[in-house]
Design a protein around this motif. Structure first.
Motif, mmCIF file in Angstrom:
data_model
loop_
_atom_site.group_PDB
_atom_site.id
_atom_site.type_symbol
_atom_site.label_atom_id
_atom_site.label_comp_id
_atom_site.label_asym_id
_atom_site.label_seq_id
_atom_site.Cartn_x
_atom_site.Cartn_y
_atom_site.Cartn_z
ATOM 1 N N GLY A 1 0.869 -1.203 0.027
ATOM 2 C CA GLY A 1 0.009 -0.045 -0.021
ATOM 3 C C GLY A 1 0.824 1.283 0.074
ATOM 4 N N LYS A 2 0.260 2.280 0.318
ATOM 5 C CA LYS A 2 0.735 3.613 0.113
ATOM 6 C C LYS A 2 1.494 4.093 1.196
ATOM 7 N N GLU A 3 1.501 3.198 2.457
ATOM 8 C CA GLU A 3 2.510 3.530 3.515
ATOM 9 C C GLU A 3 4.039 3.107 3.216
ATOM 10 N N LEU A 4 4.153 2.409 1.980
ATOM 11 C CA LEU A 4 5.545 2.037 1.530
ATOM 12 C C LEU A 4 5.931 3.262 0.719
ATOM 13 N N LEU A 5 7.161 3.876 0.991
ATOM 14 C CA LEU A 5 7.641 4.861 0.376
ATOM 15 C C LEU A 5 8.555 4.311 -0.451
ATOM 16 N N ARG A 6 8.375 4.655 -1.823
ATOM 17 C CA ARG A 6 8.833 4.054 -2.980
ATOM 18 C C ARG A 6 10.007 5.103 -3.597
ATOM 19 N N ILE A 7 11.096 4.679 -3.972
ATOM 20 C CA ILE A 7 12.084 5.337 -4.289
ATOM 21 C C ILE A 7 12.835 4.798 -5.642
ATOM 22 N N THR A 8 12.992 5.902 -6.893
ATOM 23 C CA THR A 8 13.631 5.520 -7.799
ATOM 24 C C THR A 8 15.021 6.021 -7.969
ATOM 25 N N ASP A 9 16.285 5.479 -8.365
ATOM 26 C CA ASP A 9 17.575 5.888 -8.178
ATOM 27 C C ASP A 9 17.600 6.444 -9.566
ATOM 28 N N ARG A 10 18.751 6.831 -9.850
ATOM 29 C CA ARG A 10 19.169 7.487 -11.025
ATOM 30 C C ARG A 10 19.094 6.628 -12.423
ATOM 31 N N HIS A 11 19.231 5.253 -12.170
ATOM 32 C CA HIS A 11 19.425 4.264 -12.859
ATOM 33 C C HIS A 11 18.026 3.524 -13.267
ATOM 34 N N ARG B 1 16.055 2.337 -11.162
ATOM 35 C CA ARG B 1 15.842 0.955 -10.301
ATOM 36 C C ARG B 1 14.965 1.361 -9.262
ATOM 37 N N GLU B 2 13.992 0.410 -8.860
ATOM 38 C CA GLU B 2 13.192 0.840 -7.809
ATOM 39 C C GLU B 2 13.518 0.320 -6.401
ATOM 40 N N PHE B 3 13.539 1.142 -5.360
ATOM 41 C CA PHE B 3 13.645 0.927 -4.007
ATOM 42 C C PHE B 3 12.828 1.301 -3.232
ATOM 43 N N CYS B 4 12.619 0.884 -1.835
ATOM 44 C CA CYS B 4 11.904 1.504 -0.653
ATOM 45 C C CYS B 4 12.560 1.937 0.401
ATOM 46 N N TYR B 5 11.786 2.696 1.026
ATOM 47 C CA TYR B 5 12.829 3.057 2.450
ATOM 48 C C TYR B 5 12.102 2.254 3.544
ATOM 49 N N GLY B 6 12.803 1.427 3.959
ATOM 50 C CA GLY B 6 12.241 -0.176 4.761
ATOM 51 C C GLY B 6 11.304 0.544 6.004
ATOM 52 N N PRO B 7 9.882 -0.014 5.757
ATOM 53 C CA PRO B 7 9.060 0.144 6.888
ATOM 54 C C PRO B 7 9.368 -1.071 7.909
ATOM 55 N N THR B 8 10.118 -2.021 7.275
ATOM 56 C CA THR B 8 10.255 -3.322 8.318
ATOM 57 C C THR B 8 11.426 -4.012 7.424
ATOM 58 N N HIS B 9 12.065 -5.200 7.953
ATOM 59 C CA HIS B 9 13.115 -5.770 7.418
ATOM 60 C C HIS B 9 12.922 -7.233 7.149
ATOM 61 N N GLU B 10 11.888 -7.747 6.929
ATOM 62 C CA GLU B 10 11.695 -9.145 6.963
ATOM 63 C C GLU B 10 12.245 -9.560 5.518
ATOM 64 N N GLU B 11 12.173 -8.941 4.365
ATOM 65 C CA GLU B 11 12.798 -9.442 3.197
ATOM 66 C C GLU B 11 14.673 -9.371 3.299
ATOM 67 N N VAL B 12 14.794 -8.239 3.812
ATOM 68 C CA VAL B 12 16.177 -7.837 3.887
ATOM 69 C C VAL B 12 16.813 -9.052 4.779
ATOM 70 N N ILE C 1 18.457 -2.149 15.931
ATOM 71 C CA ILE C 1 17.754 -0.952 16.265
ATOM 72 C C ILE C 1 18.214 0.017 15.104
ATOM 73 N N GLN C 2 17.008 0.240 14.294
ATOM 74 C CA GLN C 2 17.266 1.143 13.000
ATOM 75 C C GLN C 2 15.989 2.006 12.893
ATOM 76 N N THR C 3 16.303 2.951 12.009
ATOM 77 C CA THR C 3 15.193 3.759 11.621
ATOM 78 C C THR C 3 14.178 3.379 10.396
ATOM 79 N N LYS C 4 13.027 3.327 10.621
ATOM 80 C CA LYS C 4 11.920 3.027 9.495
ATOM 81 C C LYS C 4 11.308 4.234 9.366
ATOM 82 N N PHE C 5 10.541 3.919 8.057
ATOM 83 C CA PHE C 5 9.638 4.948 7.423
ATOM 84 C C PHE C 5 8.381 4.447 7.023
ATOM 85 N N ARG C 6 7.305 4.854 7.630
ATOM 86 C CA ARG C 6 5.955 4.437 6.883
ATOM 87 C C ARG C 6 5.181 5.535 6.780
ATOM 88 N N ASP C 7 4.622 5.878 5.297
ATOM 89 C CA ASP C 7 4.116 7.120 5.077
ATOM 90 C C ASP C 7 2.592 6.972 5.450
#
Length: 572
Positions: A90-100, A102-113, A135-141
Motif C-alpha cells: 500500500g501507500k505506506e511504503l515509501l517508494r524510491i527510484t534511483d538515477r538508473h 531502479r526501484e527501491f523503498c525506504y524500509g518500513p520493516t526488514h523481513e525481506e532484507v 535498532i534501526q530507523t524505519k519509515f511508513r508514509d
C-alpha cells in the motif's frame, strides 16, 4: 551535566497540533522538535531517554541469545517482489527510484532484507537456530501522522528475526522473546499487558502485542482478571450466545416505521430492545458486495470480518452500491436479499422473533428468525467485545475492556517469507526445507512516549528512573550566595563521582522558573539548596512522582539520594 552547557529549550505553551500529553510535554520540555509532518528531531534530552531505552533493550536481547546486526534502510524492490508484498503493502511504503530507474523503498520493516541475508549463508540445520536483531530507523508514509513520535512517519524500531529448523525450536525462540520483552518493559517501569493479537500485514500464524495501559491508547484490549487472558479486541475470541428456548417462533410480519432508520429510532418506535434487532450492513470486500449481519446492540469488528472472509480489504458500500443490490441504507435486511453473500456474526444465531430492515423505505420486518426466514452463507465471530462478555479461557471469568498503546509486537511467521524467498536449509536427513521464522519488534521512541502517557501530571513528565534523561537535578536557588553554590556543586560532584547521572541547574533564573521546569522535564528527584535550608543545616530532596519532600544534612545527601532512587526503581 550543567544546564548552562545543555540544550533543553522549554516552552510555556504546546503547539496547537499537539493533542495528547506525550506530544505536548515532549515539545514543551525540549525533547523533540517537528521538522515535517510525522518527522521529528530528537534534542539532547530526548536522545538521552532513547539511548537508555535502547540500552535496556540491548541487554535483554543479548541475554536472550540474539545477535545485533545493522541492515540497510533503503531496500531494493526486487526483494519485496519476491515476498509478494511490493504491490500489496500500500501507500505506506515509501517508494524510491534511483538515477538508473531502479526501484527501491525506504524500509518500513526488514523481513525481506533479513531473509535475503540469512539465505545467502545458512545452508544446514547445524547453522540453526539463529536470532538477529537491530535498532534501526524505519519509515511508513502514514496517511495521518499524529500524536508526535507516537504515530510518526519516521521512527526508531528494534526488530529481531529468528530462524529455526523445526516448529519446536521456533516456539522456544518465540517464548524466549516473550520473556525478554516482559523483562524489557518491566525494567522500563511500565504497566503493560501481553495480549493475543492479529498478525496484520506482517503475516504469520500467531502474535502477541505488548500494550502499555493508558487512557489515551488507540488500541482496545479485552482481559480477564480471573485467569489472566488478554487479547486485542481484533483478536479476542467471543463465545456463541445460547439460544433461549422459552419463546415460540412466530410468522414473519412487516411493519411501517415512518422516519425511523437507525437501530435507536426503530427500537424506540417499536418499544423493543436493540438486542432483538438484526443489523444489516452492506460492505464492499475486494470489489464484491456482501451483507454483514450483527445483533443490534453490537458493532462489527472489521479486522475480524477481514479474517473471516479471507479478504484483503473491506469498506462500507456507498449508497449507490447499496441500492444496486436491491436494498437501501437504513432499511437493509437479509430477508429476500438475493445474489448477495451473507455473513452473520455468531450472535445472530440466538435471535428469536427479531427485527430487521425490509429492504423498503419506512418498513421493517419483525418475527424474523435465522434459518427460517434467511440463511447466512457463513457464521463467524466478527463483533466487538463488550464488558461482561464471558472469558474464552476460564469458566466463570468475565471480560473487561481497557485502552492500551502498542509498544511491542512478536510474531510466529512460520514459512511465509522463507518459502517465498527460498530461504532453505538441509535438515538432518539431507532434505531441503524452508527455515521457520519469527519476528519481534519494539517501537523505541513510541515506548518513551507511552511512558509519558502513563507517567505525567498537570505540571509535566514523571520519568521512571530507568529512562529519565538525568537521575536527579540539583537546584541552587541563589547563585549570588557562595555557600549555596558551594554545597550545590559539592553534591553534584559527589553524585557524578558516585556513578549517577545528575544535572546541575546553574542557570541564573528565578527559583520559581527552576521549580517549574524541573517538574516539566520530569527529573525523578530534585535536590533544593537554598539559604533558608542551609541556615538550618539541611537541603531538601523532593520525589517528583509523589511530591514527598525530605530534609537531610548536605553531607548525607548522596546516601539519601541513592537510597531513594533504589526504592523508586524497585517500585517501578
Amino acid at each position: 551535566m550543567r544546564l548552562t552547557k545543555f540544550y533543553i529549550p522549554a516552552l510555556k505553551e504546546a503547539p496547537a497540533d499537539a493533542e495528547i500529553a506525550s506530544h505536548k510535554l515532549m515539545i514543551r520540555a525540549g525533547f523533540i522538535r517537528k521538522l515535517a509532518a510525522g518527522v521529528y528531531s530528537l534534542l539532547p534530552a530526548g536522545v538521552k531517554v532513547i539511548r537508555k531505552i535502547e540500552a535496556v533493550i540491548r541487554e535483554e536481547m543479548n541475554r536472550a541469545g540474539a545477535l545485533e546486526v545493522y541492515l540497510p534502510s533503503v531496500q531494493p524492490a526486487s526483494l519485496w517482489e519476491e515476498s509478494g508484498r511490493w504491490e500489496v503493502y500500500g501507500k505506506e511504503l515509501l517508494r524510491i527510484t534511483d538515477r538508473h530507474n531502479r526501484e527501491f523503498c525506504y524500509g518500513p520493516t526488514h523481513e525481506e532484507v533479513i531473509t535475503d541475508l540469512v539465505r545467502r549463508d545458512v545452508r544446514s540445520y547445524r547453522d540453526l537456530p539463529l536470532n538477529l536483531y537491530q535498532i534501526q530507523t524505519k519509515f511508513r508514509d502514514e496517511i495521518r501522522p499524529r500524536f508526535g513520535v507516537m504515530r510518526a512517519r519516521e521512527f526508531s524500531m528494534k526488530d529481531a528475526y529468528s530462524f529455526d529448523a523445526d516448529e519446536e525450536g521456533a516456539k522456544e525462540n518465540y517464548e524466549a522473546m516473550r520473556k525478554a520483552y516482559t523483562a524489557i518493559f518491566s525494567r522500563l517501569g511500565l504497566k503493560f499487558r501481553a495480549v493475543e493479537a492479529d498478525t496484520g500485514q506482517i503475516g504469520g500464524s500467531a502474535s502477541h502485542e505488548f500494550m502499555v495501559l493508558a487512557e489515551t491508547g488507540e488500541d482496545r484490549i479485552a482481559h480477564c482478571d480471573k485467569c489472566g487472558y488478554a487479547a486485542n479486541v481484533e483478536k479476542v475470541e467471543l463465545s456463541d450466545i445460547a439460544v433461549s428456548g422459552d419463546e415460540n417462533v412466530q410468522d414473519l410480519q412487516s411493519v411501517d416505521t415512518p422516519n425511523a432508520k437507525t437501530i435507536e429510532e426503530v427500537s424506540e418506535f417499536l418499544d423493543m430492545d436493540s438486542s432483538r434487532f438484526i443489523k444489516t450492513l452492506i460492505y464492499k470486500a475486494d470489489g464484491n458486495i456482501i451483507a454483514v449481519l450483527i445483533r443490534g446492540d453490537y458493532e462489527v469488528n472489521e479486522t475480524k470480518l477481514l479474517r473471516a472472509i479471507d479478504s484483503g480489504e473491506v469498506a462500507l458500500a456507498s449508497e449507490e452500491e447499496v441500492e444496486s443490490v436491491g436494498t437501501m441504507v437504513g432499511f437493509a435486511g437479509p430477508v429476500g436479499l438475493e445474489n448477495v453473500r451473507i455473513i452473520a456474526d455468531s450472535s445472530v444465531k440466538s435471535i428469536v422473533n427479531g427485527v430487521t430492515g425490509a429492504n423498503r423505505v419506512d418498513t421493517h420486518f419483525f418475527n424474523v428468525n435465522p434459518g427460517k426466514d434467511f440463511t447466512p452463507g457463513l457464521y463467524a465471530d466478527i463483533r466487538e467485545a463488550v464488558p461482561g462478555d464471558p472469558c474464552p479461557r476460564c469458566d466463570d471469568g468475565k471480560l473487561s475492556l481497557a485502552r492500551g498503546i502498542e509498544v511491542g509486537h512478536i510474531f510466529q511467521l512460520g514459512v511465509k517469507y522463507s518459502e517465498a524467498m527460498k530461504a532453505n536449509f538441509l535438515n538432518r536427513e539431507g532434505k531441503e526445507r524452508p527455515m521457520i521464522m519469527g519476528c519481534y519488534g519494539i517501537g523505541v521512541g513510541r515506548t518513551g512516549a507511552a511512558s509519558i502517557e502513563q507517567n505525567h501530571d498537570d505540571n509535566g513528565i514523571i520519568w521512571p528512573p530507568s529512562i529519565a534523561p538525568f537521575d536527579v537535578v540539583v537546584l541552587p536557588l541563589s547563585l549570588k550566595d557562595e555557600e549555596v553554590v558551594r554545597v550545590a556543586e559539592s553534591i553534584y560532584e559527589e553524585l557524578k563521582n558516585g556513578g549517577f547521572d545528575p544535572a546541575l541547574d546553574d542557570r541564573n533564573l528565578r527559583p520559581g522558573v527552576k521549580f517549574n521546569e524541573s517538574d516539566l522535564v520530569g527529573y525523578p528527584l530534585q535536590v533544593v539548596v537554598g539559604r533558608k535550608g542551609l541556615a538550618d543545616g539541611v537541603v531538601e530532596v523532593k520525589i517528583r512522582k509523589t511530591g514527598e519532600r525530605m530534609t537531610v544534612a548536605p553531607e548525607g545527601a548522596f546516601h539519601k539520594i541513592k537510597e531513594t532512587l533504589e526504592k523508586l526503581s524497585s517500585i517501578d
